[in-house]
Design a protein around this motif. Structure first.
Motif, PDB file in Angstrom:
ATOM      1  N   ALA A   1       0.812   9.188  -5.380  1.00  0.00           N
ATOM      2  CA  ALA A   1       0.719   8.937  -3.934  1.00  0.00           C
ATOM      3  C   ALA A   1       2.101   8.719  -3.330  1.00  0.00           C
ATOM      4  O   ALA A   1       2.425   9.311  -2.289  1.00  0.00           O
ATOM      5  N   GLU A   2       2.941   7.920  -3.977  1.00  0.00           N
ATOM      6  CA  GLU A   2       4.278   7.644  -3.437  1.00  0.00           C
ATOM      7  C   GLU A   2       5.094   8.938  -3.321  1.00  0.00           C
ATOM      8  O   GLU A   2       5.843   9.117  -2.365  1.00  0.00           O
ATOM      9  N   GLY A   3       4.947   9.811  -4.288  1.00  0.00           N
ATOM     10  CA  GLY A   3       5.651  11.099  -4.244  1.00  0.00           C
ATOM     11  C   GLY A   3       5.240  11.913  -3.025  1.00  0.00           C
ATOM     12  O   GLY A   3       6.076  12.529  -2.352  1.00  0.00           O
TER      13      GLY A   3
ATOM     14  N   GLY B   1      12.764   3.644  -3.190  1.00  0.00           N
ATOM     15  CA  GLY B   1      12.804   2.457  -4.037  1.00  0.00           C
ATOM     16  C   GLY B   1      11.466   2.191  -4.711  1.00  0.00           C
ATOM     17  O   GLY B   1      11.424   1.732  -5.857  1.00  0.00           O
ATOM     18  N   HIS B   2      10.361   2.505  -3.999  1.00  0.00           N
ATOM     19  CA  HIS B   2       9.029   2.281  -4.584  1.00  0.00           C
ATOM     20  C   HIS B   2       8.839   3.174  -5.814  1.00  0.00           C
ATOM     21  O   HIS B   2       8.303   2.742  -6.831  1.00  0.00           O
ATOM     22  N   VAL B   3       9.300   4.417  -5.686  1.00  0.00           N
ATOM     23  CA  VAL B   3       9.202   5.356  -6.813  1.00  0.00           C
ATOM     24  C   VAL B   3      10.026   4.831  -7.991  1.00  0.00           C
ATOM     25  O   VAL B   3       9.571   4.838  -9.135  1.00  0.00           O
TER      26      VAL B   3
ATOM     27  N   TYR C   1      -3.645   1.735   2.258  1.00  0.00           N
ATOM     28  CA  TYR C   1      -3.984   2.248   0.924  1.00  0.00           C
ATOM     29  C   TYR C   1      -3.004   1.698  -0.114  1.00  0.00           C
ATOM     30  O   TYR C   1      -3.403   1.212  -1.179  1.00  0.00           O
ATOM     31  N   GLU C   2      -1.727   1.748   0.234  1.00  0.00           N
ATOM     32  CA  GLU C   2      -0.712   1.247  -0.693  1.00  0.00           C
ATOM     33  C   GLU C   2      -0.878  -0.252  -0.946  1.00  0.00           C
ATOM     34  O   GLU C   2      -0.749  -0.727  -2.075  1.00  0.00           O
ATOM     35  N   ILE C   3      -1.141  -0.988   0.128  1.00  0.00           N
ATOM     36  CA  ILE C   3      -1.318  -2.440  -0.009  1.00  0.00           C
ATOM     37  C   ILE C   3      -2.496  -2.737  -0.949  1.00  0.00           C
ATOM     38  O   ILE C   3      -2.408  -3.615  -1.818  1.00  0.00           O
TER      39      ILE C   3
ATOM     40  N   GLU D   1       7.216  -4.971   1.016  1.00  0.00           N
ATOM     41  CA  GLU D   1       7.755  -3.947   1.923  1.00  0.00           C
ATOM     42  C   GLU D   1       6.648  -3.169   2.619  1.00  0.00           C
ATOM     43  O   GLU D   1       6.773  -2.801   3.791  1.00  0.00           O
ATOM     44  N   GLU D   2       5.561  -2.907   1.896  1.00  0.00           N
ATOM     45  CA  GLU D   2       4.434  -2.189   2.515  1.00  0.00           C
ATOM     46  C   GLU D   2       3.814  -3.046   3.627  1.00  0.00           C
ATOM     47  O   GLU D   2       3.492  -2.551   4.711  1.00  0.00           O
ATOM     48  N   SER D   3       3.663  -4.357   3.356  1.00  0.00           N
ATOM     49  CA  SER D   3       3.062  -5.252   4.345  1.00  0.00           C
ATOM     50  C   SER D   3       3.957  -5.367   5.577  1.00  0.00           C
ATOM     51  O   SER D   3       3.465  -5.352   6.708  1.00  0.00           O
TER      52      SER D   3
HETATM   53 FE    FE Z   1       5.265   2.862  -0.850  1.00  0.00          FE
END
Ligand code: FE
Ligand code: FE
Length: 164
Positions: free
Chosen positions: A20-22, A53-55, A111-113, A141-143
């Motif tokens: 998903a992050e990609g 950074g998430h990846v 979705y990420e959260i 960071e997502e929040s």
């Molecule tokens: Fe993310």
């Protein structure tokens, strides 16, 4: 046995969010390009950098569990991003585009959260302390991104959509 199954679930979900992050990393520049308000554009650009950074953090979590960083097709993010693309196409050139982009982006963040919240708890249960820390950093960071999008919507994006 129960422990083993939870680590399987953790690994599977890690692959899901890595995929998903990609996809999100590729979608954010399109959303930034489409955004009309400079603030929204800047928010998407900032989050694209954070997403790199998430990846990276996910790669570290794969390392912690001794697995190769590998994605697994996530139908949920395909659907959410697909809806975002529809909004981009259907509302292009209209005053409602930014409001639509905020809504699409918030669906992604939520979705990420959901995923990072679950992964963080499972990492805790599995005793993966370093993974908990990494997953928590991304979750924060997502929040914050979700909150920033809400502020943009409240701060004019939605009004502009109604004014036209
Ligand atoms: Fe993310
Ligand atoms: Fe995000």
């Amino acid at each position: 046995m129960a422990h083993e199954k939870l680590s399987d679930l953790f690994h599977d979900t890690l692959k899901d969010i890595y995929y998903a992050e990609g996809k999100i990393l590729k979608a954010l520049p399109k959303m930034a390009k489409g955004a009309q308000s400079p603030e929204l554009k800047a928010a998407f650009e900032k989050h694209r950098e954070e997403t790199e950074g998430h990846v990276e953090r996910l790669k570290q979590v794969f390392g912690i569990i001794g697995k190769p960083a590998q994605g697994k097709t996530c139908e949920a993010i395909e659907g959410i991003l697909g809806e975002g693309n529809e909004i981009l196409a259907e509302f292009k050139g209209t005053a409602a585009l930014d409001a639509g982009l905020v809504s699409a982006a918030q669906a992604v963040e939520h979705y990420e959260i959901a995923r990072y919240g679950t992964l963080k708890q499972w990492a805790k249960d599995l005793g993966l302390k370093d993974a908990v820390k990494l997953l928590d950093q991304t979750l924060t960071e997502e929040s914050k991104t979700d909150e920033a999008l809400t502020r943009l919507a409240e701060g004019g994006v939605n009004h502009k959509a109604m004014a036209a």
